[in-house]
Enzyme design. Sequence first.
Site, PDB file in Angstrom:
ATOM      1  N   GLU A   1       0.940  -1.192   0.313  1.00 24.03           N
ATOM      2  CA  GLU A   1      -0.105   0.100  -0.019  1.00 24.03           C
ATOM      3  C   GLU A   1       0.798   1.232   0.007  1.00 24.03           C
ATOM      4  O   GLU A   1       1.511   1.357   1.064  1.00 24.03           O
ATOM      5  CB  GLU A   1      -0.996  -0.070   1.167  1.00 24.03           C
ATOM      6  CG  GLU A   1      -2.125  -0.895   1.271  1.00 24.03           C
ATOM      7  CD  GLU A   1      -3.018  -0.538  -0.065  1.00 24.03           C
ATOM      8  OE1 GLU A   1      -3.059   0.505  -0.541  1.00 24.03           O
ATOM      9  OE2 GLU A   1      -3.701  -1.572  -0.831  1.00 24.03           O
ATOM     10  N   SER A   2       0.701   2.088  -0.983  1.00 23.19           N
ATOM     11  CA  SER A   2       1.657   3.149  -1.161  1.00 23.19           C
ATOM     12  C   SER A   2       1.581   3.967   0.142  1.00 23.19           C
ATOM     13  O   SER A   2       2.660   4.878   0.407  1.00 23.19           O
ATOM     14  CB  SER A   2       1.655   3.917  -2.545  1.00 23.19           C
ATOM     15  OG  SER A   2       0.152   4.115  -2.575  1.00 23.19           O
TER      16      SER A   2
ATOM     17  N   GLU B   1       6.706 -10.443 -10.009  1.00 20.17           N
ATOM     18  CA  GLU B   1       7.601 -11.225  -8.953  1.00 20.17           C
ATOM     19  C   GLU B   1       6.424 -12.648  -8.801  1.00 20.17           C
ATOM     20  O   GLU B   1       6.946 -13.445  -8.286  1.00 20.17           O
ATOM     21  CB  GLU B   1       7.877 -10.399  -7.787  1.00 20.17           C
ATOM     22  CG  GLU B   1       6.625 -10.306  -6.553  1.00 20.17           C
ATOM     23  CD  GLU B   1       5.830  -9.024  -7.121  1.00 20.17           C
ATOM     24  OE1 GLU B   1       6.058  -8.602  -8.293  1.00 20.17           O
ATOM     25  OE2 GLU B   1       5.062  -8.809  -6.667  1.00 20.17           O
TER      26      GLU B   1
ATOM     27  N   HIS C   1       2.488  -7.237 -11.071  1.00 17.67           N
ATOM     28  CA  HIS C   1       3.416  -8.124 -10.443  1.00 17.67           C
ATOM     29  C   HIS C   1       4.324  -8.947 -10.935  1.00 17.67           C
ATOM     30  O   HIS C   1       3.862 -10.396 -10.869  1.00 17.67           O
ATOM     31  CB  HIS C   1       2.587  -8.608  -9.047  1.00 17.67           C
ATOM     32  CG  HIS C   1       1.987  -7.581  -8.173  1.00 17.67           C
ATOM     33  ND1 HIS C   1       2.669  -7.363  -6.825  1.00 17.67           N
ATOM     34  CD2 HIS C   1       0.924  -7.027  -8.145  1.00 17.67           C
ATOM     35  CE1 HIS C   1       1.843  -6.416  -6.153  1.00 17.67           C
ATOM     36  NE2 HIS C   1       0.708  -6.133  -7.110  1.00 17.67           N
TER      37      HIS C   1
ATOM     38  N   CYS D   1       3.856  -1.837  -8.708  1.00 12.67           N
ATOM     39  CA  CYS D   1       2.407  -1.376  -8.285  1.00 12.67           C
ATOM     40  C   CYS D   1       2.600  -0.380  -7.445  1.00 12.67           C
ATOM     41  O   CYS D   1       2.854   0.666  -7.720  1.00 12.67           O
ATOM     42  CB  CYS D   1       1.875  -3.046  -7.719  1.00 12.67           C
ATOM     43  SG  CYS D   1       0.136  -2.822  -7.593  1.00 12.67           S
TER      44      CYS D   1
ATOM     45  N   ARG E   1      -5.229  -4.618  -7.454  1.00  9.65           N
ATOM     46  CA  ARG E   1      -5.511  -3.154  -7.083  1.00  9.65           C
ATOM     47  C   ARG E   1      -4.341  -1.959  -8.024  1.00  9.65           C
ATOM     48  O   ARG E   1      -3.865  -1.226  -7.083  1.00  9.65           O
ATOM     49  CB  ARG E   1      -5.567  -3.081  -5.752  1.00  9.65           C
ATOM     50  CG  ARG E   1      -6.940  -3.999  -5.208  1.00  9.65           C
ATOM     51  CD  ARG E   1      -6.966  -3.706  -3.700  1.00  9.65           C
ATOM     52  NE  ARG E   1      -7.420  -2.461  -3.168  1.00  9.65           N
ATOM     53  CZ  ARG E   1      -6.655  -1.779  -2.362  1.00  9.65           C
ATOM     54  NH1 ARG E   1      -5.614  -2.431  -1.649  1.00  9.65           N
ATOM     55  NH2 ARG E   1      -6.993  -0.786  -1.943  1.00  9.65           N
TER      56      ARG E   1
HETATM   57  N1  GLN Z   1      -3.620  -0.214  -4.345  1.00 13.02           N
HETATM   58  C1  GLN Z   1      -2.033  -0.169  -3.736  1.00 13.02           C
HETATM   59  C2  GLN Z   1      -1.758   1.369  -3.640  1.00 13.02           C
HETATM   60  O1  GLN Z   1      -2.396   2.173  -4.055  1.00 13.02           O
HETATM   61  C3  GLN Z   1      -1.201  -0.754  -4.648  1.00 13.02           C
HETATM   62  C4  GLN Z   1      -1.256  -2.335  -4.644  1.00 13.02           C
HETATM   63  C5  GLN Z   1      -0.324  -3.051  -4.820  1.00 13.02           C
HETATM   64  O2  GLN Z   1       0.727  -2.847  -4.715  1.00 13.02           O
HETATM   65  N2  GLN Z   1      -0.697  -4.340  -5.168  1.00 13.02           N
HETATM   66  O3  GLN Z   1      -0.756   1.658  -3.000  1.00 13.02           O
END
Ligand code: GLN
Length: 216
Positions: free
Chosen positions: A47-48, A196, A194, A78, A137
Site C-alpha cells: 500500500e503506497s 515477482e 506483479h 505496483c 488493485r
Molecule cells: N492499491 C495499492 C496502492 O495504492 C497498490 C496495490 C499493490 O501494490 N498491489 O498503493
Amino acid sequence: MRIGVLALQGDVAEHRRALADLGVDSAPVRRPAELSQLDGIVIPGGESTTMSMLLASSGLLEPLGKEIAAGLPAFGTCAGMILLGSSVIGGRSDQICYGAIDIGVRRNGYGRQLASFECELDVAAIGSDPLHAVFIRAPLVESAGDAVEVLAVVDPSTETPDDPGDSGVGGLTDVGVATPVLCRQDSVLVAAFHPELTADRRVHRLFVSMIEKRGR
Ligand code: GLN
C-alpha cells in the site's frame, strides 16, 4: 552485482527469489545503512500510503530519495510504481512521490470491478513471447512525459485467460484506451503489475540488464 529490495512491506521474498533465479545477489533494505553498496533497488507492491509512512518512520525516506535522485537504478512494482512516479491521484496528501519517472498515476485506477485481473502483454523489449501479467488493485498511468518509454500497454481489447470470448478486460471499458503498464525512464523501471508473482523472469532480467549497461 547486489540489488536491494525495500523490505518494509510487500512481496520482498518473491522479488529476492526472482533475482536469485537470475544469479543476482539481493539484500533486504529496512534501514538507511543498508542502502550502501547497492547497484539497484526494488520497491515492491503493498500500500503506497502505508509504505510512505513506513519510509518516514524507518528513516529511509530521505536517504532513499537521495540515492534515487543520484541515479541508483530503481524498479518499482505496483505501489512501488506509485512511489517512483511524479504525481499521484487518489492518494493521501502526505504520501510520497519520488518523481524518479515522469508519470502521473491514479491509485486503484482500474476501478472496483477490475480490482484484480490477469492478462497477456506484448513487451517487445523482452522478446516476442507474451508476458503473463497479474494486476492487484493496480495503479493506472494517466499521463507519461516525453522522456518516458512505454514498454507495454494493457489494451481494452485484451482477452483475459479467465474470461475467453469476452470482448475485453472486464471493466477496462471504463478506461476505454490502452494504458501504459510497464514504463522506463533512464535507469528507472516501473510495472503496474506483479512480475515477482509469476515464474517468467524477463522483467527482472530487463532491470538487471539496465544496471549492467549503466555500469559499462
Ligand atoms: N492499491 C495499492 C496502492 O495504492 C497498490 C496495490 C499493490 O501494490 N498491489 O498503493
